[in-house]
Design an enzyme around this catalytic site. Structure first.
Site, PDB file in Angstrom:
ATOM      1  N   GLU A  25      18.126  33.185   9.011  1.00 33.69           N
ATOM      2  CA  GLU A  25      18.326  33.966   9.576  1.00 33.69           C
ATOM      3  C   GLU A  25      17.320  34.122  10.923  1.00 33.69           C
ATOM      4  O   GLU A  25      16.089  33.509  10.420  1.00 33.69           O
ATOM      5  CB  GLU A  25      18.332  35.579   9.031  1.00 33.69           C
ATOM      6  CG  GLU A  25      16.949  36.022   8.195  1.00 33.69           C
ATOM      7  CD  GLU A  25      16.804  37.471   8.438  1.00 33.69           C
ATOM      8  OE1 GLU A  25      16.500  37.961   9.352  1.00 33.69           O
ATOM      9  OE2 GLU A  25      16.434  38.199   7.153  1.00 33.69           O
ATOM     10  N   LYS A 159      13.291  44.879   0.431  1.00 34.42           N
ATOM     11  CA  LYS A 159      12.025  45.003   0.659  1.00 34.42           C
ATOM     12  C   LYS A 159      11.278  46.169   0.052  1.00 34.42           C
ATOM     13  O   LYS A 159      12.057  47.223  -0.228  1.00 34.42           O
ATOM     14  CB  LYS A 159      12.123  45.099   2.404  1.00 34.42           C
ATOM     15  CG  LYS A 159      12.018  43.794   3.003  1.00 34.42           C
ATOM     16  CD  LYS A 159      11.836  43.791   4.255  1.00 34.42           C
ATOM     17  CE  LYS A 159      13.108  44.027   4.980  1.00 34.42           C
ATOM     18  NZ  LYS A 159      14.108  43.168   5.123  1.00 34.42           N
TER      19      LYS A 159
HETATM   20  N1  PSU Z   1      13.082  39.658   5.187  1.00 31.49           N
HETATM   21  C1  PSU Z   1      11.910  39.447   5.816  1.00 31.49           C
HETATM   22  N2  PSU Z   1      11.539  40.078   6.979  1.00 31.49           N
HETATM   23  C2  PSU Z   1      12.511  40.640   7.657  1.00 31.49           C
HETATM   24  C3  PSU Z   1      13.749  41.022   7.300  1.00 31.49           C
HETATM   25  C4  PSU Z   1      13.966  40.283   5.835  1.00 31.49           C
HETATM   26  O1  PSU Z   1      11.160  38.962   5.078  1.00 31.49           O
HETATM   27  O2  PSU Z   1      12.130  41.030   8.943  1.00 31.49           O
HETATM   28  C5  PSU Z   1      14.894  41.654   8.072  1.00 31.49           C
HETATM   29  C6  PSU Z   1      16.138  41.151   7.881  1.00 31.49           C
HETATM   30  O3  PSU Z   1      16.827  40.850   9.104  1.00 31.49           O
HETATM   31  C7  PSU Z   1      16.820  42.298   7.361  1.00 31.49           C
HETATM   32  C8  PSU Z   1      16.023  43.348   8.106  1.00 31.49           C
HETATM   33  O4  PSU Z   1      18.400  42.355   7.765  1.00 31.49           O
HETATM   34  O5  PSU Z   1      14.680  42.950   7.969  1.00 31.49           O
HETATM   35  C9  PSU Z   1      16.462  44.971   7.477  1.00 31.49           C
HETATM   36  O6  PSU Z   1      16.422  45.572   8.811  1.00 31.49           O
HETATM   37  P1  PSU Z   1      16.819  47.009   8.794  1.00 31.49           P
HETATM   38  O7  PSU Z   1      16.158  47.863   7.569  1.00 31.49           O
HETATM   39  O8  PSU Z   1      16.590  47.758  10.093  1.00 31.49           O
HETATM   40  O9  PSU Z   1      18.148  47.073   8.353  1.00 31.49           O
END
Ligand code: PSU
Ligand code: MN
Length: 302
Positions: A25, A159
């Site tokens: 990604e 996360k």
């Molecule tokens: N993994 C990481 N760093 C990131 C992400 C994933 O180590 O920044 C990103 C991914 O793109 C994931 C996003 O889809 O964080 C989640 O964002 P949100 O919580 O706004 O859905």
């Protein structure tokens, strides 16, 4: 193939020949890490995939074109970009219509990977149910996408800034298999342990490949979460990182950070509060996931 998608020649050749390909990604690059570490990581991750026998396909939208596989120049352009949209499913048509640059989150990367015929995708950590759900109703679009798009997401769990048990419950509701690799526990991104057992455990790339084939050949559409624990010597202890996470969450609340800005704000704040230690752990776990992703893609192709 769709009129909106450009597949890099190397990726197109590998796909046509049934060779292993791993999707990567781009939100990690543009919104998840600072320059220049983001570029170094993106390059290292592609090399990790190659070293383990697969072709990397970093996914992003450039000038409204959906790119499956970036050239070294495109990767650098992206890492230096300051006007890049963060794309989940809802944002893709706007980015295409306005010919903008966009970084794909887990949800958008899954969509584009599936359209290109790529089944394995490696990232850092998926989005999920945020803490204080009742107060903000913030649930990542990653979860909904996992419920319907047939791509396996290799990650170090959800996360650590999130509510892990609520995220696991929501994945169960959506019918998404969650598999811990080589361990009983669902990993917590920076840390090996989350304190929560994963519903399933598998111990080899071959077993993971067989699982994925069974699911999709049976016609059970949708994603799979493969939780790969970070390497012990590069992971952070949960107690060591939790204080920084709580402080970052309090700062986000005080500054009224909302919507798509929440996760990038929290990751940057935690990096700051840990004096870069969390960023180091983040880089190591993304690379660890890329290596496993490549092994799974190789096993699926075999
Ligand atoms: N993994 C990481 N760093 C990131 C992400 C994933 O180590 O920044 C990103 C991914 O793109 C994931 C996003 O889809 O964080 C989640 O964002 P949100 O919580 O706004 O859905
Ligand atoms: Mn959100």
């Amino acid at each position: 193939m769709s009129d909106f998608i450009d597949i890099a020649p190397e990726v197109a050749e590998a796909l046509a020949a049934g060779k292993p390909v791993v999707a990567l990604e781009s939100t990690i690059i543009s919104h998840g890490m600072p320059y220049p570490q983001n570029l170094e990581t993106a390059q290292a991750v592609e090399q990790d995939v190659r070293d383990n026998g697969a072709v990397p396909a970093t996914i992003a939208v450039i000038g409204g074109r959906c790119k499956i596989g970036l050239s070294p120049e495109e990767l650098e352009y992206f890492a230096k970009g300051t006007d890049i949209l963060k794309l989940s499913r809802r944002d893709i048509p706007y980015c295409i219509a306005k010919k903008r640059d966009g970084a794909t989150t887990v949800s958008a990367t899954m969509i584009l990977a599936e359209k290109a015929g790529i089944r394995v995708f490696a990232t850092g950590g998926i989005g999920g149910v945020h803490r204080d759900l009742a107060g903000n109703f913030d649930v990542s679009a990653d979860l909904t996408e996992l419920g319907k798009t047939s791509v396996a997401v290799v990650c170090a769990g959800a996360k650590a800034i999130l509510d892990i048990p609520k995220t696991l419950e929501h994945l169960e509701t959506l019918g998404v298999p969650v598999i811990a690799y080589g361990t009983d526990e669902f990993p917590a991104f920076y840390s090996v342990e989350s304190g929560h057992k994963a519903p399933l455990r598998l111990d080899s790339p071959q077993d993971l490949a067989a699982f994925l084939k069974s699911k999709w050949e049976f016609g059970l559409e949708g994603g799979v979460v493969i939780g790969n624990p970070p390497e012990v010597d590069k992971a952070l202890a949960r107690e060591a990182i939790e204080g920084a996470i709580e402080d970052a969450l309090a700062d986000a609340k005080e500054q009224n950070i909302l919507g798509r800005d929440v996760t990038p704000f929290l990751l940057a704040r935690v990096t700051n509060l840990t004096e870069g230690k969390s960023l180091e752990a983040n880089i190591a776990l993304v690379r660890n996931n890329a290596r496993l992703g490549a092994k799974i893609a190789v096993a699926m192709a075999g």
